[in-house]
Motif scaffolding. Structure first.
Motif, mmCIF file in Angstrom:
data_model
loop_
_atom_site.group_PDB
_atom_site.id
_atom_site.type_symbol
_atom_site.label_atom_id
_atom_site.label_comp_id
_atom_site.label_asym_id
_atom_site.label_seq_id
_atom_site.Cartn_x
_atom_site.Cartn_y
_atom_site.Cartn_z
ATOM 1 N N LEU A 260 11.217 16.938 -5.549
ATOM 2 C CA LEU A 260 10.089 16.481 -4.744
ATOM 3 C C LEU A 260 9.754 15.036 -5.085
ATOM 4 O O LEU A 260 9.919 14.612 -6.239
ATOM 5 C CB LEU A 260 8.862 17.365 -4.991
ATOM 6 C CG LEU A 260 8.961 18.818 -4.522
ATOM 7 C CD1 LEU A 260 7.737 19.591 -4.972
ATOM 8 C CD2 LEU A 260 9.109 18.884 -3.022
ATOM 9 N N PRO A 264 3.723 13.653 -4.510
ATOM 10 C CA PRO A 264 3.784 13.988 -3.084
ATOM 11 C C PRO A 264 2.412 13.827 -2.436
ATOM 12 O O PRO A 264 1.468 14.547 -2.764
ATOM 13 C CB PRO A 264 4.251 15.443 -3.082
ATOM 14 C CG PRO A 264 3.820 15.988 -4.402
ATOM 15 C CD PRO A 264 3.830 14.841 -5.368
ATOM 16 N N ILE A 270 5.924 17.407 3.800
ATOM 17 C CA ILE A 270 7.199 17.553 3.090
ATOM 18 C C ILE A 270 7.832 18.901 3.417
ATOM 19 O O ILE A 270 9.033 18.995 3.708
ATOM 20 C CB ILE A 270 6.969 17.400 1.573
ATOM 21 C CG1 ILE A 270 6.486 15.973 1.244
ATOM 22 C CG2 ILE A 270 8.236 17.718 0.797
ATOM 23 C CD1 ILE A 270 6.153 15.772 -0.207
#
Length: 329
Positions: A260, A264, A270
């Motif tokens: 990731l 994030p 995502i």
């Protein structure tokens, strides 16, 4: 220094007559004594120009005559790249604020002549060009915000009419072999439309329940992927499409939580992106996995008359030997 500035700003706000607006910008205006440029709202609030084009247009208007305003000069002055500056100059040309032409000097040298017009509308109406003289302004010893008391205003000197200059001669075209045109990079291509979230053929209650549990459980394996109830409800069809194609929940979880970006910023975006672009193909059926049938090949035989090899399903004689026997018969 910052504390003094905050105190001065607070005192200035208390001097503004009338109630302050509940939201939006609040103007604290002081009259300029020097180093100012008059910019029309038709440029500052133009709805057809980008913010970069408006800023460059205001900057060019504030420069004295003879200043360099080419792409290289502006790129050396500002942080924007040459592509952005070139696109902004083209916008100003499209709306009539800027004009760039080539002219040949008396010594034969070819130069680019840049003309900036602060009011393209007045130029189209045939208005006369006027030179605005400097304004005499009386500046008080202490600057305050405008209030009910009268404030001395600037008294401009009546400008003398200036005759409109004759049109400039048309520049002589330059052969392309000697002076090839400069190719300006085009504007950045628009982004392609976002792909839609995959949808299952049939969203059964079992698929919905399994997909909802899988998405809500992501934060146990990746603490960054905290999804709201609305996000889970929106992403259920995408996870159901994976399950419908035979993907195991562990494989889906691994695809959504591995590598990731850190940190994030938008977990739901995502997950949506990975559910869309990493969607596996449907599992092939038994017919697709069956080996392809080979075309039968005619075997070789040995001629009983001349021992020559030839292709035939049955043993016997080759073509030449058969022809001899037919002639003899």
């Amino acid at each position: 220094m910052a504390t003094q500035h905050d105190i001065a700003l607070t005192n200035a706000l208390t001097g503004i007559p009338g109630p302050l607006p509940p939201s939006g910008v609040i103007h604290v205006a002081f009259p300029h004594a020097s180093r100012f440029t008059i910019v029309g709202n038709h440029l500052a609030q133009h709805d057809g120009l980008s913010l970069a084009a408006i800023g460059i247009g205001v900057h060019i208007q504030s420069l004295p005559a003879g200043s360099q305003v080419g792409i290289k000069a502006l790129a050396a002055r500002f942080a924007e790249g040459e592509t952005t500056i070139a696109a902004a100059l083209r916008e100003l040309e499209t709306h009539g604020y800027l004009r760039r032409t080539r002219a040949r000097l008396a010594n034969g040298r070819v130069v680019t002549r840049t003309v900036f017009c602060n009011q393209p509308g007045a130029l189209l109406r045939g208005g006369a060009v006027a030179v605005v003289p400097p304004m005499r302004v009386t500046v008080p010893p202490v600057l305050t915000v405008k209030s009910a008391a009268p404030v001395p205003v600037a008294t401009p000197v009546a400008p003398a009419p200036v005759p409109v200059p004759p049109p400039a001669p048309v520049p002589t075209p330059v052969p392309k072999e000697e002076h090839p045109p400069v190719r300006v990079p085009s504007r950045i291509a628009p982004k392609p439309p976002r792909r839609s979230l995959p949808q299952p053929r049939e969203l059964t209650p079992e698929l919905r329940q399994t997909s909802s549990a899988l998405l809500a459980d992501l934060r146990r394996h990746a603490p960054e992927l905290v999804l709201s109830e609305d996000d889970v409800e929106e992403l259920i069809p995408g996870a159901a499409a994976w399950l419908e194609r035979g993907a195991h929940p562990d494989a889906i979880r691994h695809a959504l939580t591995t590598e990731l970006p850190q940190p994030p910023k938008y977990p739901a975006k995502i997950v949506r992106h990975r559910l869309t672009v990493l969607l596996p193909p449907p599992l092939p059926g038994a017919q697709e996995l069956a080996p392809a049938r080979r075309t039968p090949v005619t075997p070789f035989q040995t001629c009983e008359g001349c021992d020559r090899a030839f292709r035939s399903p049955d043993p016997g004689h080759c073509r030449d030997c058969r022809a001899q026997y037919w002639e003899a018969a």
